[in-house]
Design an enzyme around this catalytic site. Structure first.
Site, PDB file in Angstrom:
ATOM      1  N   SER A 129       0.829  -1.205   0.000  1.00 51.68           N
ATOM      2  CA  SER A 129       0.000   0.000   0.000  1.00 51.68           C
ATOM      3  C   SER A 129       0.861   1.251   0.000  1.00 51.68           C
ATOM      4  O   SER A 129       1.950   1.263   0.560  1.00 51.68           O
ATOM      5  CB  SER A 129      -0.913   0.024   1.227  1.00 51.68           C
ATOM      6  OG  SER A 129      -1.699   1.202   1.182  1.00 51.68           O
ATOM      7  N   LYS A 183      -4.334  -7.083   3.250  1.00 46.97           N
ATOM      8  CA  LYS A 183      -4.345  -5.935   2.323  1.00 46.97           C
ATOM      9  C   LYS A 183      -5.765  -5.657   1.817  1.00 46.97           C
ATOM     10  O   LYS A 183      -6.176  -4.498   1.659  1.00 46.97           O
ATOM     11  CB  LYS A 183      -3.392  -6.172   1.149  1.00 46.97           C
ATOM     12  CG  LYS A 183      -3.441  -5.091   0.063  1.00 46.97           C
ATOM     13  CD  LYS A 183      -3.101  -3.727   0.617  1.00 46.97           C
ATOM     14  CE  LYS A 183      -2.957  -2.581  -0.335  1.00 46.97           C
ATOM     15  NZ  LYS A 183      -3.778  -2.429  -1.475  1.00 46.97           N
ATOM     16  N   HIS A 186      -7.473  -3.866   4.518  1.00 47.47           N
ATOM     17  CA  HIS A 186      -6.929  -2.501   4.494  1.00 47.47           C
ATOM     18  C   HIS A 186      -7.709  -1.667   3.481  1.00 47.47           C
ATOM     19  O   HIS A 186      -8.128  -0.537   3.746  1.00 47.47           O
ATOM     20  CB  HIS A 186      -5.435  -2.548   4.137  1.00 47.47           C
ATOM     21  CG  HIS A 186      -4.844  -1.237   3.707  1.00 47.47           C
ATOM     22  ND1 HIS A 186      -5.100  -0.668   2.474  1.00 47.47           N
ATOM     23  CD2 HIS A 186      -4.012  -0.373   4.339  1.00 47.47           C
ATOM     24  CE1 HIS A 186      -4.455   0.480   2.370  1.00 47.47           C
ATOM     25  NE2 HIS A 186      -3.790   0.686   3.494  1.00 47.47           N
ATOM     26  N   ASN A 187      -7.929  -2.233   2.303  1.00 47.65           N
ATOM     27  CA  ASN A 187      -8.642  -1.495   1.266  1.00 47.65           C
ATOM     28  C   ASN A 187     -10.119  -1.287   1.625  1.00 47.65           C
ATOM     29  O   ASN A 187     -10.687  -0.244   1.287  1.00 47.65           O
ATOM     30  CB  ASN A 187      -8.533  -2.223  -0.082  1.00 47.65           C
ATOM     31  CG  ASN A 187      -7.198  -1.958  -0.752  1.00 47.65           C
ATOM     32  OD1 ASN A 187      -6.208  -1.679  -0.077  1.00 47.65           O
ATOM     33  ND2 ASN A 187      -7.152  -2.040  -2.063  1.00 47.65           N
ATOM     34  N   GLU A 190     -10.070   1.560   3.732  1.00 47.01           N
ATOM     35  CA  GLU A 190      -9.775   2.709   2.845  1.00 47.01           C
ATOM     36  C   GLU A 190     -11.062   3.197   2.150  1.00 47.01           C
ATOM     37  O   GLU A 190     -11.340   4.406   2.113  1.00 47.01           O
ATOM     38  CB  GLU A 190      -8.731   2.258   1.814  1.00 47.01           C
ATOM     39  CG  GLU A 190      -8.440   3.228   0.696  1.00 47.01           C
ATOM     40  CD  GLU A 190      -7.493   2.603  -0.355  1.00 47.01           C
ATOM     41  OE1 GLU A 190      -6.460   2.053   0.026  1.00 47.01           O
ATOM     42  OE2 GLU A 190      -7.813   2.676  -1.554  1.00 47.01           O
TER      43      GLU A 190
HETATM   44  C1  6PG Z   1      -3.156   1.174  -1.744  1.00 50.84           C
HETATM   45  C2  6PG Z   1      -4.419   1.277  -2.560  1.00 50.84           C
HETATM   46  C3  6PG Z   1      -4.244   0.699  -3.903  1.00 50.84           C
HETATM   47  C4  6PG Z   1      -5.262   1.182  -4.889  1.00 50.84           C
HETATM   48  C5  6PG Z   1      -6.598   0.568  -4.717  1.00 50.84           C
HETATM   49  C6  6PG Z   1      -7.659   1.339  -5.451  1.00 50.84           C
HETATM   50  O1  6PG Z   1      -3.264   0.643  -0.668  1.00 50.84           O
HETATM   51  O2  6PG Z   1      -2.121   1.633  -2.200  1.00 50.84           O
HETATM   52  O3  6PG Z   1      -5.473   0.627  -1.920  1.00 50.84           O
HETATM   53  O4  6PG Z   1      -4.156  -0.677  -3.759  1.00 50.84           O
HETATM   54  O5  6PG Z   1      -5.381   2.560  -4.815  1.00 50.84           O
HETATM   55  O6  6PG Z   1      -6.546  -0.728  -5.245  1.00 50.84           O
HETATM   56  O7  6PG Z   1      -8.789   0.619  -5.399  1.00 50.84           O
HETATM   57  P1  6PG Z   1     -10.074   1.020  -6.179  1.00 50.84           P
HETATM   58  O8  6PG Z   1      -9.689   1.246  -7.623  1.00 50.84           O
HETATM   59  O9  6PG Z   1     -10.961  -0.158  -6.019  1.00 50.84           O
HETATM   60  O10 6PG Z   1     -10.595   2.267  -5.554  1.00 50.84           O
END
Ligand code: 6PG
Length: 470
Positions: A129, A183, A186-187, A190
């Site tokens: 990330s 991860k 984590h997303n 996010e």
């Molecule tokens: C990170 C982000 C990265 C990416 C996402 C975007 O941790 O660096 O999460 O992995 O920005 O995959 O996800 P979406 O396109 O689904 O918003």
């Protein structure tokens, strides 16, 4: 050709190239492979200082690596990972290792680990990330799977990762697909944080009628306090960026339909399978999906107008909104961590939430001041049943809950959609309800389906005759 490179990267797009440059900066002998000559050219240009070169021929690339080979993949998740692996395997020797660093689905990672281990190849999945900047100057990394393989790249990963108080933002997560699972969650967090910030923007823009400059100023002020975080920092900056075409601010010209690549949806899907609710994360996934019905929304906005009640006393509302935002952020982390706890049991991942919150403090997209408190909570009590169970977090919750409720009431009266805020509050209220109304659900189930129930005053399984009026 024998070059004895320590690690080879397959996939020299922005993430792969930047991570390779980061490794080269730290003195590691690394190289890359990409089918696209443009990517190789870019690597040679950006890596000129380190004489960093890549290969266009897979055989040459493989031969250039020291044994056992360490090969990292940074290619789009899905079928491409399988096709790269199948091209690679015939060229590898037993004991070589493949590290998949994309956002692969954890079930794919489990399958690949099994298939490769049958062939004597070490494999592990690692979530990275931090986006482009993170990869280049210090990401947070979540490696899980084959521990032997991890140990062999540990010095490289620790060197290139972000650091907080000198501690690297990378740690062995656990066996199996745990790295990609963590991860993914984590997303999910996010997604929730991003949606919470979008709802905050809506409340400021349409509730308080703030202009972009006022929004920038308020976000800037908040980002100097307990809300300090990477996502608030970049969100604030968005409210300064000019649109070259019109001279206005770019944000005002961006279509309000959000895309996604799947990690949020996967988090929601797993949570339903594990019966471990994460409603605020789910709402953030739904909010992106609902945003896609643009023409329906436009039509319904005209057909079902709402006379918004203006939010008065902006200064007082700002104070409460800061509290609500902090509350919703705590809840987003709480839900994600709770899901990790359950997944750890279910999938035998042996997750250490103290360490996970520690490596999320720097480098990654969800890094925030609040993670320090979360890290402290799990340091004091590694088996904390829920983030809301920590006395320090409870003190904060008690302090901010009143303001949070008032913000949510105002938003509902104003007709502003706040799915994440509302679900965070309801989640909190559900969890602090000692006697829920679900005794009624059990009675209903037993009434129409003889599904039985338990009693509060006696052990055992019971069934009643409910048709007293017949
Ligand atoms: C990170 C982000 C990265 C990416 C996402 C975007 O941790 O660096 O999460 O992995 O920005 O995959 O996800 P979406 O396109 O689904 O918003």
């Amino acid at each position: 050709m024998i070059d004895n490179y320590t690690l080879g990267m397959i996939g020299l797009g922005t993430m792969g190239r930047n991570l390779l440059l980061n490794m080269a900066d730290h003195g590691f002998r690394v190289t890359g492979y990409d089918k696209d000559p443009k990517m190789l050219k870019k690597l040679a240009e950006d890596g000129a200082e380190h004489n960093l070169k890549g290969f266009e021929d897979l055989n040459d690339f493989i031969k250039s690596l020291e044994l056992p080979r360490r090969i990292m993949l940074l290619v789009p998740a899905g079928a491409i990972v399988d096709s790269v692996i199948s091209e690679l395997v015939p060229l590898l020797d037993k004991g070589d290792m493949i590290i998949d660093s994309g956002n692969s689905h954890f079930t794919d990672t489990s399958r690949r680990a099994k298939e490769l281990s049958d062939q004597g190849i070490h494999f592990f999945g690692m979530g990275i990330s931090g986006g482009e900047e993170g990869a280049r100057f210090g990401p947070s990394m979540m490696p899980g799977g084959d521990k032997e393989a991890y140990l062999s790249v540990k010095p490289i990963l620790e060197a290139v990762s972000a650091k907080v108080n000198g501690d690297p933002c990378v740690a062995y997560i656990g066996p199996g697909a745990s790295g990609h699972f963590v991860k993914m969650v984590h997303n999910g967090i996010e997604y929730a944080m991003m949606q919470i910030l979008a709802e905050t923007y809506d409340l400021l823009k349409n509730g308080l009628k703030y202009n972009n400059e006022q929004i920038y100023n308020l976000f800037d002020k908040w980002n100097n306090g307990r809300l300090k975080s990477f996502l608030l920092e970049v969100t604030k900056d968005i409210f300064k960026v000019k649109d070259e075409k019109t001279g206005g601010l770019l944000i005002d010209f961006i279509k309000d339909e959000a895309k996604s690549k799947g990690t949020g949806k996967w988090t929601t899907q797993v949570s339903v399978d594990l019966q471990l609710p994460i409603p605020t994360i789910n709402e953030s996934v739904s909010a992106r999906d609902l945003s896609k019905f643009k023409s329906l929304r436009v039509n319904l906005a005209a057909a079902l107008p709402h006379q918004a009640i203006a939010i008065e006393d902006a200064a007082a509302f700002e104070v409460k909104l800061e509290q609500a935002l902090y509350f919703a952020m705590i809840t987003a982390y709480a839900q994600g961590l709770h899901l990790l706890e359950q997944a750890s049991v279910e999938f035998k991942y042996e997750l250490n939430l103290k360490e996970i919150s520690q490596i999320w403090r720097g480098g990654c997209i969800i890094r925030a001041e609040l993670l320090e408190d979360i890290f402290q909570a799990y340091t004091k009590q590694p088996k904390l049943p829920h983030l809301f169970s920590d006395p320090g977090i409870q003190t904060q919750l008690k302090d901010i809950i009143g303001g949070t409720r008032q913000v949510i009431v105002s938003a509902i009266q104003s007709g502003i959609a706040i799915p994440c805020y509302a679900s965070a509050l309801t989640y909190y209220d559900s969890l602090r309800t000692a006697n829920s109304p679900l005794n009624l659900t059990q009675a209903q189930r037993d009434f129409f389906g003889a599904h039985t129930f338990e009693r509060i005053d006696e052990e055992g399984i019971f069934h009643a005759n409910w048709n007293t009026n017949n």
